[in-house]
Design a protein around this motif. Structure first.
Motif, PDB file in Angstrom:
ATOM      1  N   UNK A  48       0.824  -1.213   0.000  1.00 11.17           N
ATOM      2  CA  UNK A  48       0.000   0.000   0.000  1.00 11.17           C
ATOM      3  C   UNK A  48       0.860   1.265   0.000  1.00 11.17           C
ATOM      4  N   UNK A  49       1.972   1.235   0.659  1.00  6.43           N
ATOM      5  CA  UNK A  49       2.842   2.407   0.734  1.00  6.43           C
ATOM      6  C   UNK A  49       4.289   1.954   0.606  1.00  6.43           C
ATOM      7  N   UNK A  50       5.071   2.730  -0.074  1.00  6.04           N
ATOM      8  CA  UNK A  50       6.477   2.405  -0.230  1.00  6.04           C
ATOM      9  C   UNK A  50       7.327   3.444   0.473  1.00  6.04           C
ATOM     10  N   UNK A  51       8.586   3.116   0.652  1.00  4.53           N
ATOM     11  CA  UNK A  51       9.532   4.029   1.257  1.00  4.53           C
ATOM     12  C   UNK A  51       9.565   5.321   0.451  1.00  4.53           C
ATOM     13  N   UNK A  52       9.588   6.456   1.079  1.00  4.01           N
ATOM     14  CA  UNK A  52       9.753   6.768   2.491  1.00  4.01           C
ATOM     15  C   UNK A  52       8.452   7.063   3.240  1.00  4.01           C
ATOM     16  N   UNK A  53       7.313   6.652   2.711  1.00  2.00           N
ATOM     17  CA  UNK A  53       6.023   7.001   3.327  1.00  2.00           C
ATOM     18  C   UNK A  53       5.947   6.681   4.819  1.00  2.00           C
ATOM     19  N   UNK A  54       6.373   5.486   5.286  1.00  3.55           N
ATOM     20  CA  UNK A  54       6.261   5.236   6.728  1.00  3.55           C
ATOM     21  C   UNK A  54       7.151   6.156   7.559  1.00  3.55           C
ATOM     22  N   UNK A  55       8.331   6.457   7.060  1.00  6.06           N
ATOM     23  CA  UNK A  55       9.251   7.335   7.791  1.00  6.06           C
ATOM     24  C   UNK A  55       8.674   8.747   7.872  1.00  6.06           C
ATOM     25  N   UNK A  56       8.129   9.229   6.784  1.00  2.00           N
ATOM     26  CA  UNK A  56       7.540  10.577   6.764  1.00  2.00           C
ATOM     27  C   UNK A  56       6.366  10.650   7.735  1.00  2.00           C
ATOM     28  N   UNK A  57       5.491   9.660   7.707  1.00  2.00           N
ATOM     29  CA  UNK A  57       4.320   9.661   8.599  1.00  2.00           C
ATOM     30  C   UNK A  57       4.744   9.585  10.061  1.00  2.00           C
ATOM     31  N   UNK A  58       5.725   8.747  10.380  1.00  5.32           N
ATOM     32  CA  UNK A  58       6.147   8.609  11.772  1.00  5.32           C
ATOM     33  C   UNK A  58       6.962   9.812  12.227  1.00  5.32           C
ATOM     34  N   UNK A  59       7.622  10.491  11.309  1.00  5.15           N
ATOM     35  CA  UNK A  59       8.305  11.732  11.658  1.00  5.15           C
ATOM     36  C   UNK A  59       7.281  12.805  12.019  1.00  5.15           C
ATOM     37  N   UNK A  60       6.194  12.849  11.290  1.00 10.69           N
ATOM     38  CA  UNK A  60       5.107  13.783  11.612  1.00 10.69           C
ATOM     39  C   UNK A  60       4.544  13.481  12.992  1.00 10.69           C
ATOM     40  N   UNK A  74       9.934  12.795  25.588  1.00  9.71           N
ATOM     41  CA  UNK A  74       9.607  11.831  24.535  1.00  9.71           C
ATOM     42  C   UNK A  74      10.829  10.972  24.253  1.00  9.71           C
ATOM     43  N   UNK A  75      10.622   9.668  24.318  1.00 13.00           N
ATOM     44  CA  UNK A  75      11.656   8.698  23.941  1.00 13.00           C
ATOM     45  C   UNK A  75      11.155   7.927  22.730  1.00 13.00           C
ATOM     46  N   UNK A  76      12.085   7.506  21.897  1.00  8.87           N
ATOM     47  CA  UNK A  76      11.744   6.770  20.679  1.00  8.87           C
ATOM     48  C   UNK A  76      12.511   5.457  20.681  1.00  8.87           C
ATOM     49  N   UNK A  77      11.801   4.384  20.373  1.00  6.09           N
ATOM     50  CA  UNK A  77      12.425   3.063  20.322  1.00  6.09           C
ATOM     51  C   UNK A  77      11.763   2.244  19.228  1.00  6.09           C
ATOM     52  N   UNK A  78      12.378   1.138  18.908  1.00  8.46           N
ATOM     53  CA  UNK A  78      11.802   0.254  17.910  1.00  8.46           C
ATOM     54  C   UNK A  78      12.459  -1.099  17.949  1.00  8.46           C
ATOM     55  N   UNK A  79      11.802  -2.040  17.326  1.00  9.74           N
ATOM     56  CA  UNK A  79      12.287  -3.414  17.262  1.00  9.74           C
ATOM     57  C   UNK A  79      12.456  -3.782  15.797  1.00  9.74           C
ATOM     58  N   UNK A  80      13.642  -4.218  15.419  1.00  6.81           N
ATOM     59  CA  UNK A  80      13.900  -4.698  14.070  1.00  6.81           C
ATOM     60  C   UNK A  80      13.566  -3.612  13.049  1.00  6.81           C
ATOM     61  N   UNK A  81      12.629  -3.860  12.158  1.00  4.11           N
ATOM     62  CA  UNK A  81      12.263  -2.856  11.161  1.00  4.11           C
ATOM     63  C   UNK A  81      11.796  -1.566  11.826  1.00  4.11           C
ATOM     64  N   UNK A  82      11.162  -1.691  12.977  1.00  7.45           N
ATOM     65  CA  UNK A  82      10.702  -0.514  13.703  1.00  7.45           C
ATOM     66  C   UNK A  82      11.841   0.378  14.153  1.00  7.45           C
ATOM     67  N   UNK A  83      12.996  -0.203  14.420  1.00 11.43           N
ATOM     68  CA  UNK A  83      14.173   0.592  14.776  1.00 11.43           C
ATOM     69  C   UNK A  83      14.595   1.437  13.578  1.00 11.43           C
ATOM     70  N   UNK A  84      14.536   0.858  12.406  1.00  9.47           N
ATOM     71  CA  UNK A  84      14.854   1.592  11.184  1.00  9.47           C
ATOM     72  C   UNK A  84      13.882   2.750  10.986  1.00  9.47           C
ATOM     73  N   UNK A  85      12.596   2.485  11.192  1.00  7.29           N
ATOM     74  CA  UNK A  85      11.580   3.544  11.082  1.00  7.29           C
ATOM     75  C   UNK A  85      11.856   4.634  12.121  1.00  7.29           C
ATOM     76  N   UNK A  86      12.176   4.238  13.342  1.00  8.89           N
ATOM     77  CA  UNK A  86      12.440   5.195  14.418  1.00  8.89           C
ATOM     78  C   UNK A  86      13.612   6.110  14.069  1.00  8.89           C
ATOM     79  N   UNK A  87      14.705   5.528  13.624  1.00  6.77           N
ATOM     80  CA  UNK A  87      15.882   6.332  13.293  1.00  6.77           C
ATOM     81  C   UNK A  87      15.609   7.262  12.110  1.00  6.77           C
ATOM     82  N   UNK A  88      14.912   6.758  11.113  1.00  3.98           N
ATOM     83  CA  UNK A  88      14.562   7.607   9.978  1.00  3.98           C
ATOM     84  C   UNK A  88      13.652   8.752  10.382  1.00  3.98           C
ATOM     85  N   UNK A  89      12.685   8.464  11.249  1.00  4.07           N
ATOM     86  CA  UNK A  89      11.761   9.503  11.716  1.00  4.07           C
ATOM     87  C   UNK A  89      12.499  10.579  12.507  1.00  4.07           C
TER      88      UNK A  89
END
Length: 103
Positions: A48-60, A74-89
């Motif tokens: 449904x969505x490709x990169x960077x859509x999840x990073x942009x949405x989670x950054x917002x 505010x603290x940010x964390x993630x697991x596996x792919x979620x860590x990648x999303x967190x760092x990108x955001x």
């Protein structure tokens, strides 16, 4: 009243899980150990969505959380792919002038 928030981005190889299907054990444990509010947001996934859509949405979402709670709460964390999303955001939010979350 605890003003702290942990944004935890779930894992799942970017496509396998969402916030409803991800094991909630880590979220419950974060709440128990920190007393903070823990938010496990859904992020858009392929096809449904490709990169960077999840990073942009989670950054917002991160920018809104920091505006509401304050960067120091505010603290940010993630697991596996979620860590990648967190760092990108975080990187995107910082590039747009947002203050850094506490961790």
């Amino acid at each position: 009243d605890n003003p702290r928030l942990i944004l935890f981005f779930h894992g799942g190889a970017f496509v396998l899980t969402n916030a409803e299907t991800y094991p909630m054990t880590i979220g419950y444990e974060l709440v128990r150990r920190t007393g903070a509010t823990v938010l496990l947001p859904n992020y858009s996934r392929p096809p449904q969505a490709t990169f960077p859509a999840p990073v942009v949405a989670m950054s917002t979402l991160l920018r809104k959380a920091i505006k509401h709670y304050g960067a120091g709460n505010v603290a940010v964390a993630g697991d596996s792919a979620g860590c990648n999303i967190a760092l990108g955001a975080i990187r995107l939010a910082l590039a747009e002038g947002c203050p850094a979350p506490c961790c």
